[in-house]
Enzyme design. Structure first.
Site, PDB file in Angstrom:
ATOM      1  N   GLU A 115       9.150 -41.424   2.621  1.00 34.67           N
ATOM      2  CA  GLU A 115      10.421 -42.133   2.820  1.00 34.67           C
ATOM      3  C   GLU A 115      11.385 -41.367   3.727  1.00 34.67           C
ATOM      4  O   GLU A 115      12.409 -41.903   4.145  1.00 34.67           O
ATOM      5  CB  GLU A 115      11.079 -42.424   1.466  1.00 34.67           C
ATOM      6  CG  GLU A 115      10.330 -43.426   0.616  1.00 34.67           C
ATOM      7  CD  GLU A 115       9.077 -42.881  -0.056  1.00 34.67           C
ATOM      8  OE1 GLU A 115       8.131 -43.671  -0.248  1.00 34.67           O
ATOM      9  OE2 GLU A 115       9.035 -41.672  -0.383  1.00 34.67           O
ATOM     10  N   ALA A 155       8.599 -31.118   0.601  1.00 36.57           N
ATOM     11  CA  ALA A 155       7.424 -30.298   0.330  1.00 36.57           C
ATOM     12  C   ALA A 155       6.280 -31.184  -0.129  1.00 36.57           C
ATOM     13  O   ALA A 155       6.420 -31.938  -1.089  1.00 36.57           O
ATOM     14  CB  ALA A 155       7.737 -29.247  -0.734  1.00 36.57           C
ATOM     15  N   VAL A 156       5.178 -31.108   0.601  1.00 30.84           N
ATOM     16  CA  VAL A 156       3.959 -31.805   0.229  1.00 30.84           C
ATOM     17  C   VAL A 156       2.946 -30.716  -0.114  1.00 30.84           C
ATOM     18  O   VAL A 156       2.640 -29.865   0.712  1.00 30.84           O
ATOM     19  CB  VAL A 156       3.436 -32.698   1.380  1.00 30.84           C
ATOM     20  CG1 VAL A 156       2.215 -33.496   0.925  1.00 30.84           C
ATOM     21  CG2 VAL A 156       4.534 -33.633   1.883  1.00 30.84           C
ATOM     22  N   ILE A 157       2.466 -30.760  -1.345  1.00 34.66           N
ATOM     23  CA  ILE A 157       1.582 -29.700  -1.834  1.00 34.66           C
ATOM     24  C   ILE A 157       0.212 -30.293  -2.145  1.00 34.66           C
ATOM     25  O   ILE A 157       0.108 -31.321  -2.819  1.00 34.66           O
ATOM     26  CB  ILE A 157       2.193 -29.010  -3.070  1.00 34.66           C
ATOM     27  CG1 ILE A 157       3.570 -28.426  -2.711  1.00 34.66           C
ATOM     28  CG2 ILE A 157       1.263 -27.931  -3.608  1.00 34.66           C
ATOM     29  CD1 ILE A 157       4.390 -27.940  -3.870  1.00 34.66           C
ATOM     30  N   PHE A 215      10.899 -35.638  -4.298  1.00 32.76           N
ATOM     31  CA  PHE A 215       9.619 -35.207  -4.868  1.00 32.76           C
ATOM     32  C   PHE A 215       9.453 -33.719  -4.596  1.00 32.76           C
ATOM     33  O   PHE A 215       9.762 -33.244  -3.508  1.00 32.76           O
ATOM     34  CB  PHE A 215       8.476 -36.012  -4.239  1.00 32.76           C
ATOM     35  CG  PHE A 215       7.194 -35.949  -5.021  1.00 32.76           C
ATOM     36  CD1 PHE A 215       7.021 -36.749  -6.139  1.00 32.76           C
ATOM     37  CD2 PHE A 215       6.190 -35.069  -4.662  1.00 32.76           C
ATOM     38  CE1 PHE A 215       5.851 -36.687  -6.870  1.00 32.76           C
ATOM     39  CE2 PHE A 215       5.017 -35.000  -5.382  1.00 32.76           C
ATOM     40  CZ  PHE A 215       4.842 -35.807  -6.499  1.00 32.76           C
ATOM     41  N   HIS A 219      -4.780 -37.672  -0.852  1.00 32.02           N
ATOM     42  CA  HIS A 219      -3.411 -38.170  -0.703  1.00 32.02           C
ATOM     43  C   HIS A 219      -2.562 -37.224   0.142  1.00 32.02           C
ATOM     44  O   HIS A 219      -1.775 -37.662   0.985  1.00 32.02           O
ATOM     45  CB  HIS A 219      -2.794 -38.354  -2.090  1.00 32.02           C
ATOM     46  CG  HIS A 219      -1.414 -38.888  -2.093  1.00 32.02           C
ATOM     47  ND1 HIS A 219      -1.123 -40.206  -1.813  1.00 32.02           N
ATOM     48  CD2 HIS A 219      -0.226 -38.279  -2.338  1.00 32.02           C
ATOM     49  CE1 HIS A 219       0.187 -40.387  -1.881  1.00 32.02           C
ATOM     50  NE2 HIS A 219       0.747 -39.240  -2.194  1.00 32.02           N
ATOM     51  N   ARG A 265       7.930 -20.147   1.175  1.00 35.29           N
ATOM     52  CA  ARG A 265       8.592 -20.703   2.360  1.00 35.29           C
ATOM     53  C   ARG A 265       9.949 -21.342   2.050  1.00 35.29           C
ATOM     54  O   ARG A 265      10.617 -21.844   2.926  1.00 35.29           O
ATOM     55  CB  ARG A 265       7.662 -21.704   3.034  1.00 35.29           C
ATOM     56  CG  ARG A 265       6.502 -21.026   3.729  1.00 35.29           C
ATOM     57  CD  ARG A 265       5.378 -21.984   4.083  1.00 35.29           C
ATOM     58  NE  ARG A 265       4.323 -21.303   4.802  1.00 35.29           N
ATOM     59  CZ  ARG A 265       3.418 -20.485   4.254  1.00 35.29           C
ATOM     60  NH1 ARG A 265       3.443 -20.254   2.964  1.00 35.29           N
ATOM     61  NH2 ARG A 265       2.489 -19.902   4.984  1.00 35.29           N
ATOM     62  N   PHE A 305      11.302 -31.360  12.086  1.00 33.58           N
ATOM     63  CA  PHE A 305      10.316 -31.335  11.012  1.00 33.58           C
ATOM     64  C   PHE A 305      10.480 -30.055  10.201  1.00 33.58           C
ATOM     65  O   PHE A 305      10.133 -28.977  10.644  1.00 33.58           O
ATOM     66  CB  PHE A 305       8.903 -31.397  11.622  1.00 33.58           C
ATOM     67  CG  PHE A 305       7.804 -31.469  10.610  1.00 33.58           C
ATOM     68  CD1 PHE A 305       7.427 -32.688  10.081  1.00 33.58           C
ATOM     69  CD2 PHE A 305       7.150 -30.328  10.192  1.00 33.58           C
ATOM     70  CE1 PHE A 305       6.407 -32.773   9.148  1.00 33.58           C
ATOM     71  CE2 PHE A 305       6.126 -30.388   9.255  1.00 33.58           C
ATOM     72  CZ  PHE A 305       5.755 -31.616   8.725  1.00 33.58           C
TER      73      PHE A 305
END
Length: 154
Positions: A59, A81-83, A23, A89, A128, A114
């Site tokens: 996951e 990457a979580v945006i 993702f 969420h 980044r 991490f």
């Protein structure tokens, strides 16, 4: 005199696993490239590096734990990457991944690093992943090598 233990940033002879989220692959693929480049610049051969792709950030932890438990790897590097979007969420995913990676460290004793970006905007993530702010994948690989060396000394 105080005895100090400091890790060296060198790949050594051990194997490294990298778990990377598909993702936001536009970002995570850059993090993976940075991690691989860093490991190889510090002496790792291609055969010492395994990359495992997973569907999303949540996951990452199950794959990382399984890899750490095998005993085949001196470190596991977790990348993704979580945006931030318009819902909560983002917060739930970030909390799950942070907690999970920390737990793997406690449970296995294998340095599990991490390297998951948690950014407010796509622009922050791009910065980044190899532009203005360096490459967080390379930073995670440096941490993995240093921690592996520290653990060997302890």
């Amino acid at each position: 005199m105080i005895k100090e233990t400091k890790g060296q940033v060198t790949a050594g002879k051990g194997n490294y696993a990298i778990v990377v989220s598909r993702f936001n692959e536009f970002i995570s693929s850059k993090l993976l490239a940075g991690a691989i480049d860093c490991l190889m610049r510090h002496g790792a051969a291609e055969k010492q590096i395994s990359a495992v792709w997973v569907p999303g950030a949540c996951e990452i932890t199950i794959a990382a734990k399984k890899l750490a438990q095998t005993g085949k790897y001196v470190a596991v590097i977790c990348l993704g990457a979580v945006i931030q979007g318009q819902t909560h969420h983002f917060e739930y995913v970030c909390q799950q991944v942070v907690r999970g990676i920390g737990q793997i460290n406690y449970d296995t004793g294998v340095p599990t690093v991490f390297g998951v970006l948690t950014c407010d905007t796509l622009e922050n993530a791009i910065e980044r992943a190899g532009t203005k702010m360096g490459n967080a994948g390379a930073d995670a690989a440096m941490t993995a090598m240093e921690m592996t060396n520290v653990m060997e000394q302890i």
